[in-house]
Design a protein around this motif. Structure first.
Motif, PDB file in Angstrom:
ATOM      1  N   MET A  71       1.162  15.742   6.337  1.00  0.00           N
ATOM      2  CA  MET A  71       0.733  16.506   5.174  1.00  0.00           C
ATOM      3  C   MET A  71       1.102  15.780   3.884  1.00  0.00           C
ATOM      4  O   MET A  71       0.573  16.086   2.818  1.00  0.00           O
ATOM      5  N   PHE A  72       2.015  14.827   3.995  1.00  0.00           N
ATOM      6  CA  PHE A  72       2.339  13.998   2.830  1.00  0.00           C
ATOM      7  C   PHE A  72       1.376  12.810   2.724  1.00  0.00           C
ATOM      8  O   PHE A  72       0.972  12.430   1.626  1.00  0.00           O
ATOM      9  N   GLY A  73       1.024  12.267   3.870  1.00  0.00           N
ATOM     10  CA  GLY A  73       0.133  11.113   3.789  1.00  0.00           C
ATOM     11  C   GLY A  73      -0.361  10.630   5.127  1.00  0.00           C
ATOM     12  O   GLY A  73       0.061  11.121   6.168  1.00  0.00           O
ATOM     13  N   PRO A  74      -1.263   9.675   5.091  1.00  0.00           N
ATOM     14  CA  PRO A  74      -1.881   9.175   6.312  1.00  0.00           C
ATOM     15  C   PRO A  74      -1.095   8.042   6.964  1.00  0.00           C
ATOM     16  O   PRO A  74      -1.448   7.596   8.054  1.00  0.00           O
ATOM     17  N   VAL A  75      -0.032   7.570   6.312  1.00  0.00           N
ATOM     18  CA  VAL A  75       0.708   6.434   6.844  1.00  0.00           C
ATOM     19  C   VAL A  75       1.470   6.867   8.099  1.00  0.00           C
ATOM     20  O   VAL A  75       2.086   7.922   8.127  1.00  0.00           O
ATOM     21  N   ARG A  76       1.403   6.067   9.163  1.00  0.00           N
ATOM     22  CA  ARG A  76       2.145   6.338  10.385  1.00  0.00           C
ATOM     23  C   ARG A  76       3.191   5.237  10.588  1.00  0.00           C
ATOM     24  O   ARG A  76       3.046   4.128  10.106  1.00  0.00           O
ATOM     25  N   GLY A  77       4.241   5.565  11.337  1.00  0.00           N
ATOM     26  CA  GLY A  77       5.270   4.565  11.601  1.00  0.00           C
ATOM     27  C   GLY A  77       6.059   4.231  10.348  1.00  0.00           C
ATOM     28  O   GLY A  77       6.192   5.055   9.430  1.00  0.00           O
ATOM     29  N   GLU A  78       6.603   3.023  10.297  1.00  0.00           N
ATOM     30  CA  GLU A  78       7.387   2.602   9.132  1.00  0.00           C
ATOM     31  C   GLU A  78       6.523   2.622   7.859  1.00  0.00           C
ATOM     32  O   GLU A  78       5.336   2.316   7.904  1.00  0.00           O
ATOM     33  N   TRP A  79       7.155   2.970   6.744  1.00  0.00           N
ATOM     34  CA  TRP A  79       6.464   2.849   5.448  1.00  0.00           C
ATOM     35  C   TRP A  79       6.333   1.365   5.145  1.00  0.00           C
ATOM     36  O   TRP A  79       7.331   0.653   5.070  1.00  0.00           O
ATOM     37  N   GLU A  80       5.134   0.874   4.966  1.00  0.00           N
ATOM     38  CA  GLU A  80       5.000  -0.564   4.664  1.00  0.00           C
ATOM     39  C   GLU A  80       5.532  -0.855   3.264  1.00  0.00           C
ATOM     40  O   GLU A  80       6.144  -1.876   3.008  1.00  0.00           O
ATOM     41  N   ASP A  81       5.271   0.059   2.353  1.00  0.00           N
ATOM     42  CA  ASP A  81       5.851  -0.032   1.023  1.00  0.00           C
ATOM     43  C   ASP A  81       5.908   1.401   0.501  1.00  0.00           C
ATOM     44  O   ASP A  81       5.649   2.335   1.257  1.00  0.00           O
ATOM     45  N   GLU A  82       6.240   1.537  -0.764  1.00  0.00           N
ATOM     46  CA  GLU A  82       6.367   2.903  -1.269  1.00  0.00           C
ATOM     47  C   GLU A  82       5.222   3.283  -2.193  1.00  0.00           C
ATOM     48  O   GLU A  82       5.358   4.129  -3.077  1.00  0.00           O
ATOM     49  N   SER A  83       4.089   2.644  -1.961  1.00  0.00           N
ATOM     50  CA  SER A  83       2.959   2.878  -2.873  1.00  0.00           C
ATOM     51  C   SER A  83       2.297   4.232  -2.640  1.00  0.00           C
ATOM     52  O   SER A  83       1.685   4.797  -3.542  1.00  0.00           O
ATOM     53  N   TRP A  84       2.392   4.766  -1.407  1.00  0.00           N
ATOM     54  CA  TRP A  84       1.772   6.074  -1.146  1.00  0.00           C
ATOM     55  C   TRP A  84       2.667   7.177  -1.690  1.00  0.00           C
ATOM     56  O   TRP A  84       3.831   7.279  -1.328  1.00  0.00           O
TER      57      TRP A  84
END
Lengths: 206, 206
Positions: A71-84
């Motif tokens: 619900m926060f975002g579509p990124v799965r697994g490790e955050w690649e960066d903090e841009s989302w």
């Protein structure tokens, strides 16, 4: 007394809170097109009726929010960066502390307008404690998705669920009433009211 | 044109058409107490409103019925004898041919009032052919339970489903919207109307 509640959580007629394949272009996945149309209509200027009344309640007396990572975002697994920074732009509509359940740590993210996203992999009970404290006597909303609501239902920590049954069929996806291990026995339907578009159902603890 | 339809099939808010442990004393199983209260109220003398209107439609222009074995009786496996004659007494409310899907053959059972139960393990398509012929131009109702409706949905043979969403939680049992293998894509909600007790939803083919 402050409550822990789910508010305006929309499910399809066949019980899904999200479809399959959630991603940036389709935050709720496929097969659930129109799931929130009732809400957008109800938020229009001058909207009246039960849908508008319910929508307006969504942030009344709410001091903190808990949500799952999807619900926060579509990124799965490790955050690649903090841009989302969430689905809601620079000034999210929460204006309070929002606790995001994730196994992947990340520094808290203060946004314009008073919203701060906190990322945590603590147990749901502990996250709720933090949210209750942050809410300062106001209600805590468990926003979703289905898996997050299920965790809190299983833990017996939700006081009230305001659901919206939307007359569409998803066919597949994430069911709300699933993985509950008997927890639904602890709830009863206290109210049911329909608009021409949807049915609002309020579940409360027995 | 004659239709194949499901009528007044009641499901819980969490999507179950029956609970667990179906048996003589609890034909619909546990956890679904009250699932059909709306119907009994609507059948009372002088009842009015949308529930009463819907209930009255249940046998209008219906010439044959198809049901699963659990809807005929609680007996599982081989018929020990032929003493069980359905849940509905000597004069069942169908007054036409009723086809009961079962792997266990048994002679046809004529009852008072024109109902004859036929027991068949033919493919659902073939059973429908027989029911259409028996209906003589009238509609065929697929009465239930959920597994039987699912078979006909998967086969693409149902024209219209009139469902009733009842605001209770079963927690477990037989879900209607399950095992559909994508068949729900072929249906859309054409109408939704609520009484103070339940929500009636009509699904039709896309």
């Amino acid at each position: 007394m402050a409550k822990v509640r789910v508010h305006n959580f929309s499910v399809t007629l066949d019980g899904f809170g999200a479809g399959t394949g959630q991603r940036v272009e389709a935050p709720f996945g496929d097969g659930v097109e129109g799931l929130h149309d009732w809400m957008f209509s109800a938020m229009e200027d001058g909207a009246t009726g039960v849908d508008a009344e319910r929508v307006k309640q969504w942030d009344v007396n709410v001091g903190a929010t808990i949500m799952g990572r999807n619900m926060f975002g579509p990124v799965r697994g490790e955050w690649e960066d903090e841009s989302w920074k969430g689905w809601w732009g620079d000034n999210p509509p929460y204006h309070h502390d929002v606790f995001v359940l994730t196994h992947h740590a990340r520094p808290s993210l203060p946004m314009e307008g008073g919203t701060t996203f906190h990322f945590t992999n603590e147990p749901v009970e502990k996250v709720l404690e933090r949210a209750v404290e942050a809410a300062g006597g106001k209600d805590v909303v468990v926003a979703g998705g289905a898996a997050t609501i299920q965790q809190y239902l299983r833990a017996g920590l939700i006081d009230e669920l305001n659901l919206v049954v939307v007359p569409i069929l998803a066919g597949a996806g994430e069911r709300l009433f699933d993985n509950l291990e008997g927890a639904s026995e602890n709830y009863r339907v206290a109210e049911q009211v329909s608009s021409p578009s949807v049915t609002h159902v309020r579940l409360v603890r027995r």
